[in-house]
Write an enzyme that holds these catalytic residues in place. Sequence first.
Site, mmCIF file in Angstrom:
data_model
loop_
_atom_site.group_PDB
_atom_site.id
_atom_site.type_symbol
_atom_site.label_atom_id
_atom_site.label_comp_id
_atom_site.label_asym_id
_atom_site.label_seq_id
_atom_site.Cartn_x
_atom_site.Cartn_y
_atom_site.Cartn_z
ATOM 1 N N PHE A 1 103.038 -12.306 -6.081
ATOM 2 C CA PHE A 1 103.749 -13.544 -5.754
ATOM 3 C C PHE A 1 103.087 -14.744 -6.408
ATOM 4 O O PHE A 1 101.860 -14.774 -6.563
ATOM 5 C CB PHE A 1 103.777 -13.754 -4.226
ATOM 6 C CG PHE A 1 104.513 -12.661 -3.514
ATOM 7 C CD1 PHE A 1 105.897 -12.719 -3.353
ATOM 8 C CD2 PHE A 1 103.831 -11.544 -3.037
ATOM 9 C CE1 PHE A 1 106.587 -11.688 -2.732
ATOM 10 C CE2 PHE A 1 104.510 -10.507 -2.412
ATOM 11 C CZ PHE A 1 105.886 -10.576 -2.251
ATOM 12 N N GLY A 2 103.906 -15.743 -6.746
ATOM 13 C CA GLY A 2 103.374 -17.015 -7.221
ATOM 14 C C GLY A 2 102.954 -17.856 -6.027
ATOM 15 O O GLY A 2 103.235 -17.516 -4.871
ATOM 16 N N GLY A 3 102.255 -18.943 -6.305
ATOM 17 C CA GLY A 3 101.940 -19.914 -5.259
ATOM 18 C C GLY A 3 100.850 -19.511 -4.277
ATOM 19 O O GLY A 3 100.716 -20.110 -3.209
ATOM 20 N N ASP B 1 106.121 -12.486 -15.826
ATOM 21 C CA ASP B 1 105.668 -11.585 -14.756
ATOM 22 C C ASP B 1 106.758 -10.581 -14.405
ATOM 23 O O ASP B 1 107.745 -10.918 -13.763
ATOM 24 C CB ASP B 1 105.290 -12.408 -13.514
ATOM 25 C CG ASP B 1 103.952 -13.098 -13.686
ATOM 26 O OD1 ASP B 1 102.983 -12.417 -14.030
ATOM 27 O OD2 ASP B 1 103.895 -14.326 -13.475
ATOM 28 N N ASP C 1 94.666 -15.510 -14.063
ATOM 29 C CA ASP C 1 96.043 -15.592 -13.553
ATOM 30 C C ASP C 1 96.052 -15.667 -12.035
ATOM 31 O O ASP C 1 95.628 -14.731 -11.350
ATOM 32 C CB ASP C 1 96.794 -14.329 -14.027
ATOM 33 C CG ASP C 1 98.264 -14.326 -13.646
ATOM 34 O OD1 ASP C 1 98.753 -15.328 -13.102
ATOM 35 O OD2 ASP C 1 98.919 -13.298 -13.917
ATOM 36 N N GLY C 2 96.557 -16.785 -11.523
ATOM 37 C CA GLY C 2 96.771 -16.909 -10.079
ATOM 38 C C GLY C 2 96.077 -18.103 -9.471
ATOM 39 O O GLY C 2 94.853 -18.234 -9.549
ATOM 40 N N SER D 1 103.282 -22.087 -10.398
ATOM 41 C CA SER D 1 103.762 -23.165 -9.520
ATOM 42 C C SER D 1 103.202 -24.528 -9.904
ATOM 43 O O SER D 1 103.783 -25.553 -9.545
ATOM 44 C CB SER D 1 103.450 -22.827 -8.055
ATOM 45 O OG SER D 1 102.111 -22.410 -7.920
ATOM 46 N N HIS E 1 103.391 -9.470 -18.516
ATOM 47 C CA HIS E 1 102.428 -8.930 -17.549
ATOM 48 C C HIS E 1 103.186 -7.918 -16.696
ATOM 49 O O HIS E 1 103.971 -8.281 -15.830
ATOM 50 C CB HIS E 1 101.874 -10.104 -16.711
ATOM 51 C CG HIS E 1 100.994 -9.687 -15.587
ATOM 52 N ND1 HIS E 1 100.608 -10.543 -14.576
ATOM 53 C CD2 HIS E 1 100.409 -8.492 -15.302
ATOM 54 C CE1 HIS E 1 99.830 -9.910 -13.725
ATOM 55 N NE2 HIS E 1 99.707 -8.659 -14.142
HETATM 56 C C1 DX5 Z 1 101.126 -13.053 -9.654
HETATM 57 C C2 DX5 Z 1 101.498 -13.376 -11.094
HETATM 58 C C3 DX5 Z 1 101.072 -14.731 -11.550
HETATM 59 C C4 DX5 Z 1 101.681 -15.861 -10.781
HETATM 60 C C5 DX5 Z 1 101.018 -17.161 -11.076
HETATM 61 O O1 DX5 Z 1 101.425 -11.735 -9.402
HETATM 62 O O2 DX5 Z 1 100.899 -12.438 -11.953
HETATM 63 O O3 DX5 Z 1 101.334 -14.884 -12.940
HETATM 64 O O4 DX5 Z 1 103.043 -16.002 -11.043
HETATM 65 O O5 DX5 Z 1 101.600 -18.105 -10.247
HETATM 66 P P1 DX5 Z 1 100.748 -19.297 -9.611
HETATM 67 O O6 DX5 Z 1 100.216 -20.072 -10.763
HETATM 68 O O7 DX5 Z 1 101.751 -20.027 -8.805
HETATM 69 O O8 DX5 Z 1 99.654 -18.663 -8.788
HETATM 70 ZN ZN ZN Z 2 100.944 -12.748 -14.183
#
Ligand code: DX5
Ligand code: ZN
Length: 223
Positions: A147-149, A39, A177-178, A200, A70
């Site tokens: 953001f992740g999570g 990412d 994704d997400g 995450s 990405h």
């Molecule tokens: C968000 C990213 C995702 C994210 C996925 O902008 O593109 O790839 O890191 O993280 P999780 O699986 O924690 O939602």
């Molecule tokens: Zn991503």
Amino acid sequence: MHPNRLIQISPSVLSADFSRLGEQIKSIEECGGEVLHLDVMDGHYVPNLTFGPILVKAIRKMTNMVLEAHLMISNPDHYLENFINAGADIVLVHPSTCESVEDTLKKIRSLGAKAGLVVNPDEKLSLVEPYLGLMDQLLIMSVVPGFGGQSFMPEVLNDLPGFRQALDDHGILVEIDGGINKATMGAVLGMGIHRFVAGSAVFNKEATPGENFNVLQTLAVAG
Ligand code: DX5
Ligand code: ZN
């Protein structure tokens, strides 16, 4: 072969422990991981800031897994060569960041990588319709990028059944994704999605990245 056999989990290193990145990536590869999701965020197209081609190049040396970049950045055209030379096998861009989506996709392919478009939760899948012949992959965001999570947004899949035939006709790999984890995966399995990004849910304190990867991969295969 079981139809879900082909589903791949693509761990996003966004949630990794970067002080132990090599070890964490190896743990996934040893458990059969085939793809890694990188990412890239610029603090402009999205509010968060992550890493660029230098880290992609370092990761390239750590693993033989397929690397998908990405790009959540403004003006991705300017950096395509850098990411592909650094070792990205697949480059995913957001259409609104491209001056000409067609030219960007063509450029990615001409540089020897696979090309994909990303659709955000507030965008329609039909956005990519004019480009189906120029793309290898469609990434559907199930969170707002940045953001992740975050929590999975199931409504982003409402348009997918109506679009399925066109995607299949063009041999396009569909990825989500997400917010993917053990609990949310069930809602997505059976929708013909080939690849699941998980950040995450793979990189956390519950178990090693490889063990977490294994749990998700097993769920995917079982359907
Ligand atoms: C968000 C990213 C995702 C994210 C996925 O902008 O593109 O790839 O890191 O993280 P999780 O699986 O924690 O939602
Ligand atoms: Zn991503």
